[in-house]
Design a protein around this motif. Structure first.
Motif, PDB file in Angstrom:
ATOM      1  N   TYR A 130       0.844  -1.189   0.000  1.00  0.00           N
ATOM      2  CA  TYR A 130       0.000   0.000   0.000  1.00  0.00           C
ATOM      3  C   TYR A 130       0.883   1.245   0.000  1.00  0.00           C
ATOM      4  O   TYR A 130       1.850   1.321   0.754  1.00  0.00           O
ATOM      5  N   TYR A 131       0.530   2.216  -0.835  1.00  0.00           N
ATOM      6  CA  TYR A 131       1.316   3.434  -1.004  1.00  0.00           C
ATOM      7  C   TYR A 131       0.533   4.637  -0.515  1.00  0.00           C
ATOM      8  O   TYR A 131      -0.690   4.693  -0.647  1.00  0.00           O
ATOM      9  N   ARG A 132       1.262   5.620   0.029  1.00  0.00           N
ATOM     10  CA  ARG A 132       0.681   6.891   0.454  1.00  0.00           C
ATOM     11  C   ARG A 132       1.678   8.000   0.149  1.00  0.00           C
ATOM     12  O   ARG A 132       2.891   7.770   0.155  1.00  0.00           O
ATOM     13  N   ALA A 133       1.171   9.173  -0.145  1.00  0.00           N
ATOM     14  CA  ALA A 133       2.027  10.331  -0.425  1.00  0.00           C
ATOM     15  C   ALA A 133       2.661  10.807   0.876  1.00  0.00           C
ATOM     16  O   ALA A 133       2.129  10.577   1.968  1.00  0.00           O
ATOM     17  N   VAL A 134       3.805  11.456   0.773  1.00  0.00           N
ATOM     18  CA  VAL A 134       4.475  12.063   1.929  1.00  0.00           C
ATOM     19  C   VAL A 134       4.175  13.566   1.851  1.00  0.00           C
ATOM     20  O   VAL A 134       4.823  14.289   1.095  1.00  0.00           O
ATOM     21  N   PRO A 135       3.181  14.023   2.628  1.00  0.00           N
ATOM     22  CA  PRO A 135       2.744  15.419   2.522  1.00  0.00           C
ATOM     23  C   PRO A 135       3.870  16.431   2.738  1.00  0.00           C
ATOM     24  O   PRO A 135       3.931  17.442   2.033  1.00  0.00           O
ATOM     25  N   ALA A 136       4.753  16.188   3.677  1.00  0.00           N
ATOM     26  CA  ALA A 136       5.817  17.154   3.957  1.00  0.00           C
ATOM     27  C   ALA A 136       6.737  17.345   2.749  1.00  0.00           C
ATOM     28  O   ALA A 136       7.205  18.454   2.501  1.00  0.00           O
ATOM     29  N   THR A 137       6.974  16.287   1.989  1.00  0.00           N
ATOM     30  CA  THR A 137       7.811  16.413   0.794  1.00  0.00           C
ATOM     31  C   THR A 137       7.094  17.233  -0.273  1.00  0.00           C
ATOM     32  O   THR A 137       7.707  18.073  -0.940  1.00  0.00           O
TER      33      THR A 137
END
Length: 148
Positions: free
Chosen positions: A129-136
């Motif tokens: 499962y993949y999720r975006a890294v908001p801070a990046t």
């Protein structure tokens, strides 16, 4: 293990530094000391972005890695699908079905996004499962901000 095979072992480090970030005091920071303030020069908080100050070489390298990862249409679509997933994450099985590409090719593109620090993943059984890294993503947006 023989001494010969031990001497031939090497730690493989990706050629591209992985930037993992967290938000500290409202400013995205990474475990490697890369943060928005240092990437854009020390300022008084009036603005962020390329117009504030020249990038240091290490920051430019990290940002270039992120932009290079996004420079491919498949990877840009993958990031879009991941970031817009209703639950904040999406299974690789759902990503693969949207493309006319082989599983290994999709995995390659996802690895590039992971190494650039744009996405993170967890294995659950046979699926990832993949999720975006908001801070990046905030770092990238801050870099491109043109107001002072």
């Amino acid at each position: 293990m023989s001494s010969r095979s031990m001497s031939m072992e090497q730690t493989v480090t990706p050629a591209v530094p992985r930037v993992t970030t967290s938000v500290v005091g409202g400013i995205p920071r990474s475990s490697e000391g890369f943060d928005r303030a240092s990437a854009e020069g020390e300022g008084d908080g009036d603005g962020v972005g390329l117009r504030v100050a020249p990038l240091e070489a290490s920051s430019a390298t990290a940002f270039a890695t992120m932009f290079k990862a996004l420079g491919d249409p498949v990877r840009l679509r993958l990031l879009s699908m991941i970031a817009s997933a209703p639950d904040g994450e999406i299974c690789v099985c759902d990503l693969s079905s949207a493309f006319h590409l082989t599983g290994p090719t999709i995995s390659h593109h996802l690895r590039i996004l992971r190494e650039a620090g744009l996405v993170d993943s967890d294995r659950r059984g046979t699926w990832v499962y993949y999720r975006a890294v908001p801070a990046t993503l905030i770092l990238l947006a801050g870099l491109l901000q043109t107001t002072r």
